[in-house]
Design an enzyme around this catalytic site. Structure first.
Site, PDB file in Angstrom:
ATOM      1  N   GLU A  38      -0.608  -9.211  -0.952  1.00 40.00           N
ATOM      2  CA  GLU A  38      -2.008  -9.547  -0.693  1.00 40.00           C
ATOM      3  C   GLU A  38      -2.940  -9.575  -1.945  1.00 40.00           C
ATOM      4  O   GLU A  38      -3.497 -10.489  -2.446  1.00 40.00           O
ATOM      5  CB  GLU A  38      -2.668  -8.559   0.155  1.00 40.00           C
ATOM      6  CG  GLU A  38      -2.234  -8.623   1.810  1.00 40.00           C
ATOM      7  CD  GLU A  38      -2.647  -7.688   2.528  1.00 40.00           C
ATOM      8  OE1 GLU A  38      -2.236  -6.287   2.268  1.00 40.00           O
ATOM      9  OE2 GLU A  38      -3.291  -7.767   3.367  1.00 40.00           O
ATOM     10  N   ALA A  50       0.677  -1.237   0.075  1.00 41.99           N
ATOM     11  CA  ALA A  50       0.079  -0.037   0.125  1.00 41.99           C
ATOM     12  C   ALA A  50       1.020   1.218  -0.039  1.00 41.99           C
ATOM     13  O   ALA A  50       1.936   1.158   0.577  1.00 41.99           O
ATOM     14  CB  ALA A  50      -0.810  -0.189   1.491  1.00 41.99           C
ATOM     15  N   GLU A  73       4.189  -5.145   7.104  1.00 39.06           N
ATOM     16  CA  GLU A  73       3.319  -4.164   7.894  1.00 39.06           C
ATOM     17  C   GLU A  73       3.702  -3.874   9.331  1.00 39.06           C
ATOM     18  O   GLU A  73       3.476  -2.823   9.667  1.00 39.06           O
ATOM     19  CB  GLU A  73       1.704  -4.294   7.667  1.00 39.06           C
ATOM     20  CG  GLU A  73       1.396  -4.378   6.377  1.00 39.06           C
ATOM     21  CD  GLU A  73       1.315  -5.584   5.622  1.00 39.06           C
ATOM     22  OE1 GLU A  73       2.139  -6.630   5.920  1.00 39.06           O
ATOM     23  OE2 GLU A  73       0.554  -5.683   4.397  1.00 39.06           O
ATOM     24  N   GLY A 126       0.579  -4.985   0.653  1.00 41.99           N
ATOM     25  CA  GLY A 126      -0.737  -5.151  -0.103  1.00 41.99           C
ATOM     26  C   GLY A 126      -0.356  -5.615  -1.615  1.00 41.99           C
ATOM     27  O   GLY A 126      -1.236  -6.160  -2.190  1.00 41.99           O
TER      28      GLY A 126
END
Ligand code: DAK
Length: 263
Positions: A114, A66, A134, A111
């Site tokens: 993911e 992210a 993270e 992310g």
């Protein structure tokens, strides 16, 4: 729709989406997530597309996670939009009627991993590093990583990866079943496209039925999973493809599958 942060093209029956923010190592900000979702919704409506490949621009990175610059500025309203769009995207990829292949061409972190985990399977180049770092930012995976990673590598390995933020090489990721196959970087896209071309020739209905049976079955116990398979098999028999496939075999010719999910 015109896209600014992704490249979206279709050749024959194969769509390719490339996350394209090289200056931020293809990090997922809310614009990328919104555009990915819009592109997947476009694909969903197009019966001519049979397989989707997702990759990252450049040779160094698939998606570095992210967008940390944006994460740092989220307020409750923007955080809710980001979270709900992100989850919607991952669930849509998983439930899409066509297979989604991730061609992971470099770092797939946070992310980024993911996103790859929400695809049906992953091919990786030799330079790949994957991880859920993270925890080093004081947060946890937010696009389903705690759930999807644990379902693939098991509870304890997922905990070790997520709690330490460790990064795995392509070889380690292959050993743990995170990636299906590791190939030299120069061969990555051809490997994904070859697999996509092979799937594109199969019946649309049987490909859909198999994908959904595996995904839905894994969310339940074996008895209910077998029930899902029974219904998925029956769905195949409602399509002309089952007749075409078996007849073609008996007539010693290649099948021509024309079944549609719209029938
Ligand atoms: N976001 C924004 N910018 C990033 C970035 C990222 N994730 N990763 C790299 N960049 C930027 C760098 O800041 C740098 O920008 P400039 O300084 O040039 O302006 C540029 O990309 C080049 O990066 P580096 O200089 O660091 O490049 P290196 O080759 O040295 O290192 C690296 C490459 C990939 C190892 C390194 O960049 C790195 O460690 N990046 C961060 C990886 C990371 O921690 N990823 C996880 C992010 S957190 C949620 C949903 C999801 C999530 C959270 C919440 N909700 C639903 C609420 C997910 C969270 C994450 O993914």
């Amino acid at each position: 729709m015109a896209y600014e942060t992704i490249l979206f093209d279709t050749t024959d029956a194969i769509a390719k989406i490339t996350v394209n923010r090289p200056k931020a190592l293809n990090a997922l900000n809310s614009q990328v997530v919104d555009e990915l979702l819009a592109a997947v919704e476009e694909i969903e409506k197009n019966e001519d597309i049979r397989v989707l490949i997702i990759t990252g621009a450049g040779e160094k990175v698939f998606v570095a996670g992210a967008d940390i610059t944006e994460l740092a500025k989220l307020n409750p309203v923007s955080a809710k939009h980001f979270a709900s769009q992100g989850h919607k995207l991952m669930l849509k990829l998983e439930s899409l009627s066509i297979p989604v292949l991730a061609a992971v061409n470099g770092f797939a972190l946070g992310g980024g991993l993911e996103l790859a985990l929400a695809c049906d399977f992953i091919y990786a180049s030799e330079n790949v590093k994957v991880g859920q770092p993270e925890i080093d930012l004081g947060i946890i995976p937010g696009f389903g990583g705690t759930q999807r990673l644990a379902r693939i590598v098991g509870k304890n390995m997922a905990k070790e990866m997520i709690l330490t933020g460790m990064r795995l090489s392509a070889e380690e990721a292959e050993k743990k079943g995170i990636v299906n196959r590791v190939v030299p970087a120069a061969e990555l896209m051809e490997t994904a496209e070859k697999s996509a071309r092979s799937i594109a020739k199969k019946g649309r209905v049987s490909v859909y039925a198999a994908k959904q049976a595996i995904n839905n079955g894994l969310d339940t116990d074996l008895k209910n999973g077998c029930e899902i398979e029974i219904n998925s098999f029956a769905l195949c028999m409602a399509s002309p493809d089952a007749n075409e496939g078996t007849t073609a075999f008996l007539e010693k010719r290649q099948p021509e599958f024309k079944g549609s999910l719209k029938e």
